[in-house]
Enzyme design. Structure first.
Site, mmCIF file in Angstrom:
data_model
loop_
_atom_site.group_PDB
_atom_site.id
_atom_site.type_symbol
_atom_site.label_atom_id
_atom_site.label_comp_id
_atom_site.label_asym_id
_atom_site.label_seq_id
_atom_site.Cartn_x
_atom_site.Cartn_y
_atom_site.Cartn_z
ATOM 1 N N HIS A 192 -2.181 -31.085 -32.029
ATOM 2 C CA HIS A 192 -3.180 -30.375 -31.213
ATOM 3 C C HIS A 192 -4.512 -31.082 -31.382
ATOM 4 O O HIS A 192 -4.931 -31.352 -32.511
ATOM 5 C CB HIS A 192 -3.307 -28.910 -31.636
ATOM 6 C CG HIS A 192 -2.047 -28.144 -31.426
ATOM 7 N ND1 HIS A 192 -1.652 -27.678 -30.191
ATOM 8 C CD2 HIS A 192 -1.055 -27.817 -32.280
ATOM 9 C CE1 HIS A 192 -0.481 -27.086 -30.298
ATOM 10 N NE2 HIS A 192 -0.094 -27.149 -31.558
ATOM 11 N N TYR B 36 -12.387 -30.510 -26.763
ATOM 12 C CA TYR B 36 -11.331 -31.509 -26.529
ATOM 13 C C TYR B 36 -11.819 -32.957 -26.537
ATOM 14 O O TYR B 36 -11.027 -33.875 -26.380
ATOM 15 C CB TYR B 36 -10.618 -31.189 -25.206
ATOM 16 C CG TYR B 36 -9.845 -29.888 -25.270
ATOM 17 C CD1 TYR B 36 -8.685 -29.805 -26.043
ATOM 18 C CD2 TYR B 36 -10.269 -28.745 -24.598
ATOM 19 C CE1 TYR B 36 -7.970 -28.630 -26.132
ATOM 20 C CE2 TYR B 36 -9.564 -27.559 -24.673
ATOM 21 C CZ TYR B 36 -8.413 -27.503 -25.437
ATOM 22 O OH TYR B 36 -7.706 -26.330 -25.533
HETATM 23 C C1 DQA Z 1 -4.078 -27.615 -27.397
HETATM 24 C C2 DQA Z 1 -4.478 -26.242 -27.921
HETATM 25 C C3 DQA Z 1 -3.875 -25.143 -27.077
HETATM 26 O O1 DQA Z 1 -4.258 -23.871 -27.578
HETATM 27 C C4 DQA Z 1 -4.356 -25.268 -25.651
HETATM 28 O O2 DQA Z 1 -3.754 -24.270 -24.848
HETATM 29 C C5 DQA Z 1 -4.163 -26.618 -25.081
HETATM 30 C C6 DQA Z 1 -4.411 -27.784 -25.919
HETATM 31 C C7 DQA Z 1 -4.807 -28.741 -28.163
HETATM 32 O O3 DQA Z 1 -4.375 -29.889 -28.018
HETATM 33 O O4 DQA Z 1 -5.769 -28.482 -28.861
HETATM 34 O O5 DQA Z 1 -3.884 -26.779 -23.896
HETATM 35 O O6 DQA Z 1 -2.686 -27.789 -27.590
#
Ligand code: DQA
Length: 144
Positions: free
Chosen positions: A99, A22
């Site tokens: 995402h 992330y």
């Molecule tokens: C997400 C990807 C999802 O699978 C995960 O549950 C998240 C963040 C992303 O921004 O990469 O909470 O949406």
């Protein structure tokens, strides 16, 4: 143009989630960047985050006739929430699904998004920059 940016479950804890996935940014830092990018594009953005699915749905309902476009990162709800899908389906303005991580190269259960076919655009796996790309796209939809 008014743009609503909705981040869903667990995105408030962004800085504590795996930085290799992330990026290590906090939600606050991410939202500050979004506000700067929006300003540079002459967009008026409002960022909100919730861990409550009902609240998230209420915000989508409120957006129906109050904004010109949305950026939505529903977090894990993306993979199974038909309630959020139904709410997004009511929108008459475009929304971009974002995402941070590349959900298509992670666990099997993350590869499917129940909102994907409703989105005007999807930006996946580009980290915070994905929100900038989404803003640029929405700015383009407002041009004559
Ligand atoms: C997400 C990807 C999802 O699978 C995960 O549950 C998240 C963040 C992303 O921004 O990469 O909470 O949406």
């Amino acid at each position: 143009m008014q743009i609503l940016v909705l981040n869903g479950a667990n995105l408030d804890a962004l800085s504590r989630r795996d930085p290799s996935v992330y990026g290590g940014l906090s939600l606050n830092e991410l939202e500050s960047r979004i506000y700067e990018w929006a300003h540079a594009l002459d967009l008026s953005a409002r960022c909100r985050q919730s861990n409550s699915e009902g609240e998230f749905i209420d915000w989508i309902h409120d957006a129906y006739d109050t904004v010109d476009g949305l950026i939505v990162n529903p977090g894990a709800w993306s993979h199974y929430s038909y309630a959020i899908r139904d709410a997004l389906e009511l929108l008459t303005v475009p929304f971009v699904e974002v995402h941070l991580s590349n959900i298509e190269s992670r666990e099997e259960w993350r590869r499917h998004s129940v909102v994907a076919d409703l989105a005007s655009r999807r930006v996946i796996g580009k980290g915070p920059e994905g929100y900038r790309e989404a803003l640029e796209y929405l700015a383009g939809t407002g041009e004559e």
